[in-house]
Design an enzyme around this catalytic site. Structure first.
Site, mmCIF file in Angstrom:
data_model
loop_
_atom_site.group_PDB
_atom_site.id
_atom_site.type_symbol
_atom_site.label_atom_id
_atom_site.label_comp_id
_atom_site.label_asym_id
_atom_site.label_seq_id
_atom_site.Cartn_x
_atom_site.Cartn_y
_atom_site.Cartn_z
ATOM 1 N N TYR A 1 63.692 -14.236 2.272
ATOM 2 C CA TYR A 1 64.323 -15.354 1.907
ATOM 3 C C TYR A 1 64.527 -16.384 2.921
ATOM 4 C CZ TYR A 1 66.783 -12.176 -1.515
ATOM 5 O OH TYR A 1 67.128 -11.505 -2.570
ATOM 6 N N LYS B 1 59.760 -0.163 1.996
ATOM 7 C CA LYS B 1 58.624 0.172 1.285
ATOM 8 C C LYS B 1 57.329 0.300 2.008
ATOM 9 C CE LYS B 1 56.635 0.056 -3.051
ATOM 10 N NZ LYS B 1 57.027 1.222 -3.943
ATOM 11 N N ASP C 1 62.042 1.853 -4.380
ATOM 12 C CA ASP C 1 62.128 1.996 -5.842
ATOM 13 C C ASP C 1 62.618 3.453 -6.118
ATOM 14 O OD1 ASP C 1 60.067 3.004 -4.169
ATOM 15 O OD2 ASP C 1 58.513 3.127 -5.959
ATOM 16 N N ASP D 1 70.006 -6.833 -1.187
ATOM 17 C CA ASP D 1 70.574 -7.838 -2.118
ATOM 18 C C ASP D 1 70.693 -7.068 -3.621
ATOM 19 O OD1 ASP D 1 71.253 -9.952 -3.508
ATOM 20 O OD2 ASP D 1 69.681 -11.311 -3.160
ATOM 21 N N ASP E 1 74.035 -4.874 -5.184
ATOM 22 C CA ASP E 1 74.750 -5.092 -6.311
ATOM 23 C C ASP E 1 74.689 -3.963 -7.085
ATOM 24 O OD1 ASP E 1 75.579 -7.685 -5.981
ATOM 25 O OD2 ASP E 1 74.091 -8.658 -7.431
#
Ligand code: NAD
Length: 354
Positions: A138, A189, A221, A245, A249
């Site tokens: 980001y 990852k 994942d 992020d 959620d």
């Protein structure tokens, strides 16, 4: 202990009133908390023409912790972007250098029916996601959209983390694990990304300083899958900005109610800003029907993580469990076999249960 209280907009002031009531009850019992109020968001724009007025930022800087309601409202949607309420929030996080975002997902057994998952999978869930908030894809440079060698438009962002950025958030994660179940799962990852390879190396190094914490690693994942398969295996999950992020959620939705979850954003010295995960809910503002528990639980997190007042935090959390067990419910979590109460009555019930 000085707290900057920023109620904000919409249901922000209503839910904040209840959290302040609960903190006042602790002050009457001898806790040395001092609270000072200031406007932010739309309220900041109305008061001083700026969603983060200079006086509000000064107060937040001087305080040991910030307790925030929510910002935003339709009235402000047509303002130029820098004047919009949400900009006040982004700016205060940046100004205070709040790089560690804490997102708990707790599901009281009595509310297990609110989750979209089977009750036995989520009942009693209590996990904490620690998400790095100021780096990663980001913020990484270079970024942009350009015309590539083939003559077509190409968008690009850069995933990057320096060792020191990883190290400081890893320390936050391990410190939090020490206050909880002493299990930390670092999510990345590393099988594909160099950034993640470094992340894992640094987390392992920092982990050596916390031998009581059981450290594990999981690819993102798989973590997304495990969160819906068996979320109760987790205590603390530590992860970067973009993975966090998405996972935070996902985790919050395991609980089914946005009105029940608090959050925190911390700096290096455990100074923090504490806020519910929900927004200003203009659709229900001013009707005394909002659920104040997310804000009350945010205040409990503040006592635990910034002030190390674990006992006072436990008292609030136990009081919330008690009102839920008594069957008191605001509209968002109401079922016909329970007792419906308004926002203020819910606050009073928590104070009584203290
Ligand atoms: P929202 O979280 O405000 O509301 C989503 C839905 O959940 C609404 O139906 C609302 O009534 C309900 N809800 C939210 N909090 C509740 C509570 N405590 N009790 C009962 N019901 C509750 O999200 P939105 O509608 O997308 O956004 C509304 C405004 O809030 C926008 O201006 C948005 O920018 C802002 N917002 C602010 C924050 C923040 O301050 N951190 C976060 C998200 C959205």
């Amino acid at each position: 202990m000085k707290i900057a209280v920023l109620p904000g907009d919409g249901i922000g002031p209503e839910v904040m009133d209840q959290a302040v009531k609960v903190l006042h009850a602790l002050v009457s019992d001898g806790l040395a908390l001092e609270m000072e109020f200031a406007p932010i968001g739309g309220a900041g724009y109305d008061a001083a023409g700026d969603p983060l007025p200079a006086a509000t930022l000064d107060l937040a800087r001087q305080a040991d912790a910030v307790l925030l309601g929510a910002v935003g409202g339709h009235r402000y949607d047509s303002l130029p972007r820098p004047m919009r309420p949400e900009q006040g929030l982004l700016r205060i996080r940046k100004e205070l250098n709040l790089f560690a975002n804490l997102r708990p997902a707790v599901l009281y057994p009595e509310l297990a029916g609110a989750s979209t998952l089977r009750p036995e999978v989520v009942s009693g869930l209590d996990l904490m996601i620690v998400r790095e908030l100021t780096g990663d894809l980001y913020f990484g440079q270079p970024r942009g959209i350009h015309i590539n060698a083939a003559g077509e438009r190409e968008g690009y962002n850069t995933m990057r983390y320096s060792e020191s950025e990883i190290r400081r958030v890893a320390h936050s994660g391990f410190r939090i694990a020490m206050k909880r179940g002493r299990k930390l799962c670092s999510v990345e990852k590393a099988n594909v990304l160099e950034t993640s390879e470094l992340w894992r190396e640094v987390v392992v190094e920092v982990g050596r300083e916390y031998p009581e914490v059981a450290l594990s690693h999981m690819y993102v994942d798989n973590a997304a899958m495990q969160l819906v398969r068996n979320p109760k295996q987790f205590d603390v999950m530590l992860t970067g900005n973009i993975f966090g992020d998405i996972l935070s959620d996902e985790a919050s939705m395991l609980t089914g109610s946005i009105g029940m979850l608090g959050s925190a954003s911390l700096d290096e010295h455990n100074k923090g800003m504490y806020e519910p995960i929900h927004g200003s809910a203009p659709d229900i503002a001013g009707q005394d029907i909002a659920n104040p528990l997310a804000t009350i639980l945010s205040a409990a997190m503040m006592l635990r993580y910034t002030f190390s007042l674990d006992e006072a935090a436990d008292r609030i959390e136990t009081a919330v469990r008690r009102v839920i067990a008594q069957g008191l419910r605001t509209l968002d979590i109401y079922t016909p076999d329970t007792t419906r109460v308004g926002c203020a009555a819910m606050g009073d019930a928590v104070v009584a249960a203290l």
